[in-house]
Design a protein around this motif. Sequence first.
Motif, PDB file in Angstrom:
ATOM      1  N   ARG A  36       0.831  -1.210   0.000  1.00 36.83           N
ATOM      2  CA  ARG A  36       0.000   0.000   0.000  1.00 36.83           C
ATOM      3  C   ARG A  36       0.864   1.258   0.000  1.00 36.83           C
ATOM      4  O   ARG A  36       0.580   2.216  -0.724  1.00 36.83           O
ATOM      5  N   ALA A  37       1.928   1.266   0.810  1.00 38.91           N
ATOM      6  CA  ALA A  37       2.808   2.435   0.868  1.00 38.91           C
ATOM      7  C   ALA A  37       3.476   2.681  -0.478  1.00 38.91           C
ATOM      8  O   ALA A  37       3.658   3.824  -0.893  1.00 38.91           O
ATOM      9  N   LEU A  38       3.819   1.615  -1.168  1.00 41.45           N
ATOM     10  CA  LEU A  38       4.439   1.733  -2.487  1.00 41.45           C
ATOM     11  C   LEU A  38       3.422   2.185  -3.534  1.00 41.45           C
ATOM     12  O   LEU A  38       3.718   3.055  -4.365  1.00 41.45           O
ATOM     13  N   ALA A  39       2.226   1.625  -3.473  1.00 40.63           N
ATOM     14  CA  ALA A  39       1.198   1.940  -4.468  1.00 40.63           C
ATOM     15  C   ALA A  39       0.578   3.318  -4.264  1.00 40.63           C
ATOM     16  O   ALA A  39       0.116   3.937  -5.221  1.00 40.63           O
ATOM     17  N   GLU A  40       0.566   3.775  -3.019  1.00 39.53           N
ATOM     18  CA  GLU A  40      -0.085   5.046  -2.694  1.00 39.53           C
ATOM     19  C   GLU A  40       0.873   5.949  -1.920  1.00 39.53           C
ATOM     20  O   GLU A  40       0.680   6.206  -0.731  1.00 39.53           O
ATOM     21  N   PRO A  41       1.905   6.454  -2.582  1.00 46.01           N
ATOM     22  CA  PRO A  41       2.935   7.229  -1.873  1.00 46.01           C
ATOM     23  C   PRO A  41       2.431   8.524  -1.239  1.00 46.01           C
ATOM     24  O   PRO A  41       3.071   9.042  -0.324  1.00 46.01           O
ATOM     25  N   ASP A  42       1.292   9.031  -1.672  1.00 46.59           N
ATOM     26  CA  ASP A  42       0.751  10.258  -1.098  1.00 46.59           C
ATOM     27  C   ASP A  42      -0.264  10.002   0.020  1.00 46.59           C
ATOM     28  O   ASP A  42      -0.806  10.951   0.585  1.00 46.59           O
ATOM     29  N   ASP A  43      -0.511   8.742   0.341  1.00 41.94           N
ATOM     30  CA  ASP A  43      -1.467   8.371   1.382  1.00 41.94           C
ATOM     31  C   ASP A  43      -0.764   8.414   2.738  1.00 41.94           C
ATOM     32  O   ASP A  43       0.094   7.587   3.040  1.00 41.94           O
ATOM     33  N   VAL A  44      -1.119   9.383   3.552  1.00 41.71           N
ATOM     34  CA  VAL A  44      -0.473   9.569   4.852  1.00 41.71           C
ATOM     35  C   VAL A  44      -0.701   8.366   5.753  1.00 41.71           C
ATOM     36  O   VAL A  44       0.219   7.903   6.429  1.00 41.71           O
ATOM     37  N   ASP A  45      -1.908   7.824   5.758  1.00 44.84           N
ATOM     38  CA  ASP A  45      -2.186   6.674   6.609  1.00 44.84           C
ATOM     39  C   ASP A  45      -1.357   5.458   6.191  1.00 44.84           C
ATOM     40  O   ASP A  45      -0.910   4.687   7.047  1.00 44.84           O
ATOM     41  N   ALA A  46      -1.131   5.302   4.900  1.00 45.54           N
ATOM     42  CA  ALA A  46      -0.275   4.212   4.426  1.00 45.54           C
ATOM     43  C   ALA A  46       1.155   4.409   4.902  1.00 45.54           C
ATOM     44  O   ALA A  46       1.827   3.456   5.309  1.00 45.54           O
ATOM     45  N   ALA A  47       1.614   5.642   4.882  1.00 46.16           N
ATOM     46  CA  ALA A  47       2.971   5.939   5.363  1.00 46.16           C
ATOM     47  C   ALA A  47       3.086   5.686   6.860  1.00 46.16           C
ATOM     48  O   ALA A  47       4.101   5.145   7.329  1.00 46.16           O
ATOM     49  N   LEU A  48       2.065   6.055   7.618  1.00 44.77           N
ATOM     50  CA  LEU A  48       2.075   5.824   9.058  1.00 44.77           C
ATOM     51  C   LEU A  48       2.136   4.332   9.368  1.00 44.77           C
ATOM     52  O   LEU A  48       2.914   3.892  10.223  1.00 44.77           O
ATOM     53  N   ALA A  49       1.327   3.551   8.654  1.00 44.16           N
ATOM     54  CA  ALA A  49       1.311   2.106   8.875  1.00 44.16           C
ATOM     55  C   ALA A  49       2.655   1.486   8.518  1.00 44.16           C
ATOM     56  O   ALA A  49       3.169   0.628   9.238  1.00 44.16           O
ATOM     57  N   MET A  50       3.236   1.920   7.416  1.00 39.57           N
ATOM     58  CA  MET A  50       4.519   1.368   7.004  1.00 39.57           C
ATOM     59  C   MET A  50       5.622   1.768   7.969  1.00 39.57           C
ATOM     60  O   MET A  50       6.519   0.967   8.262  1.00 39.57           O
ATOM     61  N   ALA A  51       5.586   2.969   8.491  1.00 39.89           N
ATOM     62  CA  ALA A  51       6.590   3.394   9.469  1.00 39.89           C
ATOM     63  C   ALA A  51       6.508   2.524  10.729  1.00 39.89           C
ATOM     64  O   ALA A  51       7.546   2.142  11.284  1.00 39.89           O
ATOM     65  N   PHE A  64      11.706   6.663  10.422  1.00 42.57           N
ATOM     66  CA  PHE A  64      11.847   8.089  10.685  1.00 42.57           C
ATOM     67  C   PHE A  64      11.949   8.886   9.393  1.00 42.57           C
ATOM     68  O   PHE A  64      11.356   9.952   9.266  1.00 42.57           O
ATOM     69  N   GLN A  65      12.697   8.367   8.433  1.00 43.92           N
ATOM     70  CA  GLN A  65      12.839   9.065   7.154  1.00 43.92           C
ATOM     71  C   GLN A  65      11.498   9.152   6.432  1.00 43.92           C
ATOM     72  O   GLN A  65      11.141  10.193   5.871  1.00 43.92           O
ATOM     73  N   ARG A  66      10.753   8.053   6.459  1.00 43.64           N
ATOM     74  CA  ARG A  66       9.439   8.029   5.801  1.00 43.64           C
ATOM     75  C   ARG A  66       8.541   9.133   6.364  1.00 43.64           C
ATOM     76  O   ARG A  66       7.919   9.890   5.618  1.00 43.64           O
ATOM     77  N   LEU A  67       8.479   9.225   7.682  1.00 47.01           N
ATOM     78  CA  LEU A  67       7.582  10.212   8.282  1.00 47.01           C
ATOM     79  C   LEU A  67       8.132  11.625   8.166  1.00 47.01           C
ATOM     80  O   LEU A  67       7.347  12.575   8.032  1.00 47.01           O
ATOM     81  N   THR A  68       9.427  11.782   8.196  1.00 47.53           N
ATOM     82  CA  THR A  68      10.012  13.111   7.972  1.00 47.53           C
ATOM     83  C   THR A  68       9.672  13.591   6.573  1.00 47.53           C
ATOM     84  O   THR A  68       9.332  14.761   6.371  1.00 47.53           O
ATOM     85  N   ASP A  69       9.734  12.691   5.605  1.00 47.64           N
ATOM     86  CA  ASP A  69       9.365  13.040   4.227  1.00 47.64           C
ATOM     87  C   ASP A  69       7.898  13.451   4.137  1.00 47.64           C
ATOM     88  O   ASP A  69       7.553  14.396   3.418  1.00 47.64           O
ATOM     89  N   VAL A  70       7.038  12.761   4.878  1.00 45.79           N
ATOM     90  CA  VAL A  70       5.609  13.116   4.886  1.00 45.79           C
ATOM     91  C   VAL A  70       5.424  14.504   5.484  1.00 45.79           C
ATOM     92  O   VAL A  70       4.685  15.325   4.944  1.00 45.79           O
ATOM     93  N   VAL A  71       6.111  14.778   6.588  1.00 44.73           N
ATOM     94  CA  VAL A  71       6.016  16.098   7.215  1.00 44.73           C
ATOM     95  C   VAL A  71       6.447  17.183   6.226  1.00 44.73           C
ATOM     96  O   VAL A  71       5.794  18.216   6.098  1.00 44.73           O
ATOM     97  N   ALA A  72       7.530  16.937   5.510  1.00 48.02           N
ATOM     98  CA  ALA A  72       8.052  17.926   4.565  1.00 48.02           C
ATOM     99  C   ALA A  72       7.111  18.139   3.378  1.00 48.02           C
ATOM    100  O   ALA A  72       7.034  19.251   2.842  1.00 48.02           O
TER     101      ALA A  72
END
Length: 112
Positions: A36-51, A64-72
């Motif tokens: 899901r994180a790969l298929a939906e890179p703009d999905d914040v919830d997917a990034a949270l789950a993957m982190a 940490f990098q994944r979520l820092t990128d989301v914050v940015a």
Amino acid sequence: KILAKTPGDAEASAGRAQARLFVRLQDADPAAAAERALAEPDDVDAALAMADVELAGGDPEAAFQRLTDVVAATSGDDREKARVRLLELFETIGLSDPVVLKARRALMSALF
């Protein structure tokens, strides 16, 4: 209860953060989270789950990098959600850990 009496107790904060992580991971499917994180890179919830999966899997730097990128890359509620989760993941490991210290600097750069 410990945190209510001593809000600055680092061990109690870490324990609470770890418990929250375990609850979130209870029904998690790491492969599905990665897909899901790969298929939906703009999905914040997917990034949270993957982190969460990355941290639990022993790769805090990736989490940490994944979520820092989301914050940015986000603003408003999405940015705040990612920032709060990132701070919670920091607590899970411990605020004095070198990996956390490095990620905190990256978070500050992402915020400003």
